[in-house]
Design a protein around this motif. Sequence first.
Motif, PDB file in Angstrom:
ATOM      1  N   PRO A 127      -0.172   5.032  -8.336  1.00 36.38           N
ATOM      2  CA  PRO A 127       0.349   6.164  -8.720  1.00 36.38           C
ATOM      3  C   PRO A 127       0.446   6.733 -10.345  1.00 36.38           C
ATOM      4  N   ALA A 128       1.068   5.145 -10.629  1.00 35.81           N
ATOM      5  CA  ALA A 128       1.533   5.533 -12.214  1.00 35.81           C
ATOM      6  C   ALA A 128       0.250   5.243 -13.152  1.00 35.81           C
ATOM      7  N   ALA A 129      -0.860   4.220 -12.672  1.00 37.43           N
ATOM      8  CA  ALA A 129      -2.174   5.310 -14.232  1.00 37.43           C
ATOM      9  C   ALA A 129      -2.577   6.414 -14.053  1.00 37.43           C
ATOM     10  N   THR A 130      -2.159   7.521 -13.144  1.00 41.75           N
ATOM     11  CA  THR A 130      -1.921   8.069 -13.064  1.00 41.75           C
ATOM     12  C   THR A 130      -1.359   8.858 -13.931  1.00 41.75           C
ATOM     13  N   ASP A 131      -0.129   8.650 -13.182  1.00 36.96           N
ATOM     14  CA  ASP A 131       1.141   9.791 -13.193  1.00 36.96           C
ATOM     15  C   ASP A 131       1.945   8.242 -14.110  1.00 36.96           C
ATOM     16  N   PRO A 132       2.472   8.232 -14.978  1.00 36.47           N
ATOM     17  CA  PRO A 132       3.363   7.341 -16.232  1.00 36.47           C
ATOM     18  C   PRO A 132       4.294   7.525 -15.248  1.00 36.47           C
ATOM     19  N   GLY A 133       4.950   9.086 -15.443  1.00 33.08           N
ATOM     20  CA  GLY A 133       6.500   8.706 -15.158  1.00 33.08           C
ATOM     21  C   GLY A 133       6.788   7.971 -13.512  1.00 33.08           C
ATOM     22  N   ARG A 134       5.903   7.812 -12.230  1.00 31.27           N
ATOM     23  CA  ARG A 134       5.910   7.279 -11.607  1.00 31.27           C
ATOM     24  C   ARG A 134       6.968   6.230 -12.264  1.00 31.27           C
ATOM     25  N   SER A 135       6.418   5.590 -12.817  1.00 30.02           N
ATOM     26  CA  SER A 135       7.308   3.934 -12.376  1.00 30.02           C
ATOM     27  C   SER A 135       7.956   3.926 -13.421  1.00 30.02           C
ATOM     28  N   ARG A 136       8.612   2.769 -13.535  1.00 30.04           N
ATOM     29  CA  ARG A 136       9.800   2.232 -14.293  1.00 30.04           C
ATOM     30  C   ARG A 136       9.061   0.506 -15.066  1.00 30.04           C
ATOM     31  N   PRO A 137      10.391   0.310 -16.142  1.00 26.67           N
ATOM     32  CA  PRO A 137      10.048  -1.259 -16.382  1.00 26.67           C
ATOM     33  C   PRO A 137      10.312  -2.412 -15.698  1.00 26.67           C
ATOM     34  N   GLY A 138       9.551  -2.401 -15.063  1.00 23.63           N
ATOM     35  CA  GLY A 138       9.176  -4.142 -13.747  1.00 23.63           C
ATOM     36  C   GLY A 138       9.429  -3.114 -13.079  1.00 23.63           C
ATOM     37  N   LYS A 139       8.743  -2.268 -12.578  1.00 23.66           N
ATOM     38  CA  LYS A 139       8.973  -1.637 -11.468  1.00 23.66           C
ATOM     39  C   LYS A 139       7.814  -0.670 -11.151  1.00 23.66           C
ATOM     40  N   HIS A 140       6.751  -0.867 -10.302  1.00 22.74           N
ATOM     41  CA  HIS A 140       5.463   0.459 -10.232  1.00 22.74           C
ATOM     42  C   HIS A 140       5.562   0.355  -8.523  1.00 22.74           C
ATOM     43  N   PRO A 141       5.022   0.873  -7.867  1.00 22.20           N
ATOM     44  CA  PRO A 141       4.949   1.976  -6.991  1.00 22.20           C
ATOM     45  C   PRO A 141       3.212   1.051  -6.659  1.00 22.20           C
ATOM     46  N   VAL A 142       2.563   0.995  -5.506  1.00 22.52           N
ATOM     47  CA  VAL A 142       2.016   0.030  -5.543  1.00 22.52           C
ATOM     48  C   VAL A 142       1.110   1.652  -3.701  1.00 22.52           C
ATOM     49  N   TRP A 143       0.544   1.577  -3.095  1.00 19.04           N
ATOM     50  CA  TRP A 143      -0.063   3.048  -2.410  1.00 19.04           C
ATOM     51  C   TRP A 143      -1.378   1.691  -1.754  1.00 19.04           C
ATOM     52  N   ALA A 144      -1.182   1.450  -0.140  1.00 18.26           N
ATOM     53  CA  ALA A 144      -2.656   0.873  -0.328  1.00 18.26           C
ATOM     54  C   ALA A 144      -1.930   1.765   1.598  1.00 18.26           C
ATOM     55  N   TYR A 145      -3.648   1.771   2.297  1.00 19.85           N
ATOM     56  CA  TYR A 145      -3.783   2.047   3.825  1.00 19.85           C
ATOM     57  C   TYR A 145      -4.897   0.930   3.824  1.00 19.85           C
ATOM     58  N   ALA A 146      -5.127   0.205   4.960  1.00 14.85           N
ATOM     59  CA  ALA A 146      -6.470  -0.021   5.622  1.00 14.85           C
ATOM     60  C   ALA A 146      -6.940   0.240   7.214  1.00 14.85           C
ATOM     61  N   HIS A 147      -7.646   0.204   7.293  1.00 19.13           N
ATOM     62  CA  HIS A 147      -8.474   0.789   8.358  1.00 19.13           C
ATOM     63  C   HIS A 147      -8.631  -0.493   9.397  1.00 19.13           C
ATOM     64  N   VAL A 148      -7.813  -0.213  10.884  1.00 20.00           N
ATOM     65  CA  VAL A 148      -7.153  -1.108  11.798  1.00 20.00           C
ATOM     66  C   VAL A 148      -7.924  -0.048  13.131  1.00 20.00           C
ATOM     67  N   PRO A 149      -8.082  -1.117  14.252  1.00 19.96           N
ATOM     68  CA  PRO A 149      -8.221  -0.688  15.031  1.00 19.96           C
ATOM     69  C   PRO A 149      -7.286   0.160  15.657  1.00 19.96           C
ATOM     70  N   HIS A 150      -7.928   1.471  16.797  1.00 21.40           N
ATOM     71  CA  HIS A 150      -6.936   1.840  17.691  1.00 21.40           C
ATOM     72  C   HIS A 150      -5.734   1.864  18.110  1.00 21.40           C
ATOM     73  N   GLY A 151      -4.347   1.921  17.571  1.00 22.34           N
ATOM     74  CA  GLY A 151      -3.465   1.248  17.711  1.00 22.34           C
ATOM     75  C   GLY A 151      -2.536  -0.045  17.499  1.00 22.34           C
ATOM     76  N   ASP A 152      -3.550  -0.707  16.787  1.00 20.61           N
ATOM     77  CA  ASP A 152      -3.448  -1.864  16.147  1.00 20.61           C
ATOM     78  C   ASP A 152      -2.164  -1.779  15.677  1.00 20.61           C
TER      79      ASP A 152
END
Length: 501
Positions: free
Chosen positions: A344-369
Amino acid sequence: MSAADAAVVGTGPNGLAAAVTLARTGLRVELYEAADEIGGGLRSRPLFDPDVVHDICSAVHPLAGASRFFREFDLAARGVELLQPELVYAHPLPDGPPGLAHRDLARTCAGLGPDGRRWRRLMAPLVERGTAVVDLVLAGGRALPDDPISGALLAARALAHASRFVPDGFTTDRAAALLTGVAAHAGGPLPSLPSAGVAMLLGQLAHGSGWPLPRGGSASIARALAADIRAHGGVLHTGTRIDDLRDLAAVPLVLLDTSPKEFLRIAGDRLPPGYVRRLRAFRYGPAAAKVDFLVSRPVPWRNPEIGRAGTVHLGGTRAEMYQQETLTARGVPTGSPFVLVVEPAATDPGRSRPGKHPVWAYAHVPHGDGRDPAALVTRRIERYAPGFGDTVIAHRAVSGEQLEAYNPNYVGGDIGAGAMTLRQSLLRPTVQLDPYRTPLRGVYLCSASTPPGPGVHGMSGYLAALSALRRIHGVRSRPSLAPRPTEDRWGRTEGQRAPGG
């Protein structure tokens, strides 16, 4: 339970959109949310550090800047800033340069070498008719196209990319993978007609109204919707689960932002057996497994350009994605799932703090995995960003199975609220003329399990509310969704503002 004119169960984007529409006609609306906060897929909160906000579900919103509901609602006028990454999405490859989709179509084509001309022929006509294309798709098959040419263009392109046996003309891995990564957003076997349609819709939006991120997190959209509901007399109840529709028997109109499975649970034995059978036959798709990371520095992509992208698709080559997504849809777990990554901070720099950055990730897995996805996702990222694991300060992993416990609409972890098969792309959740209406008088479905399906667009709620208003109250004109001239960014009128506020 109340003296309301209408009740909405569930406060995801569709439930909120339905409530906005109903309240704008003067109805007294009450909303019921089982969780302690509203928003459904629009929730954001700190997870590891009080100053770093993570998007709990959705993060990037191509349709929030494009759908008819949100165009009329006007998020910008309500203080919601949709930030546009110039590099909309990227697709790194095991070998060779990555595919890069810029907001600027010409720049994208220039970076695709011999396939640039083909990409332009594919996308430019759709971009020129972008609004008509979006309105056609998000009408959910409920209306004739205002612009028949847009429908013909969309259909021809989707058909041309719906089969692996029909050459699409791309000669490079990066162009083929760039488009296939967008198709994978459909969450099902590849290739298919629904996934090709998704690729055309989202692909042209990348070069049109974009794939924006709301400044400060997705919850800002939910807050704007809730503010408008309250400004028009609506009441929101959180931490209030509806377990039996009889609890709302005194309310003449009820809209359910729920999955068919949840509707069956709370309706009890009130539904006709035939309708129950049809709802039980509704198919749910593969799961999403979510990992939120707090990292010490931006993701160390092998190709630094990827770090500027609003969204990154990790799926490898087209052939790899065809195989992985098809196996996943069949329920076969693999060690190399398709993964979407957002910094998110690559587009919205206000989302990060020095030495602290959020990363969001989704994986596609089988139903009910039920697998913990942290190691799977970390390995996928490290394939293109060596050393990523060393930057992780903390993480939270949610399996596909656990997602349903978090939100009952995500049956088996299916965040699309229903498999995007050819039939269910239009006929959701059952085959009937009005897909929102149920056999129970005054009870309507308005979730993503109804047309037009998944995505933060509000259209399922909006169209369900219009259907209910027409049938129950004889209201045939669409209410204005625009902010009142006297409202401030929070939906408050002059008389509601505190002195000096």
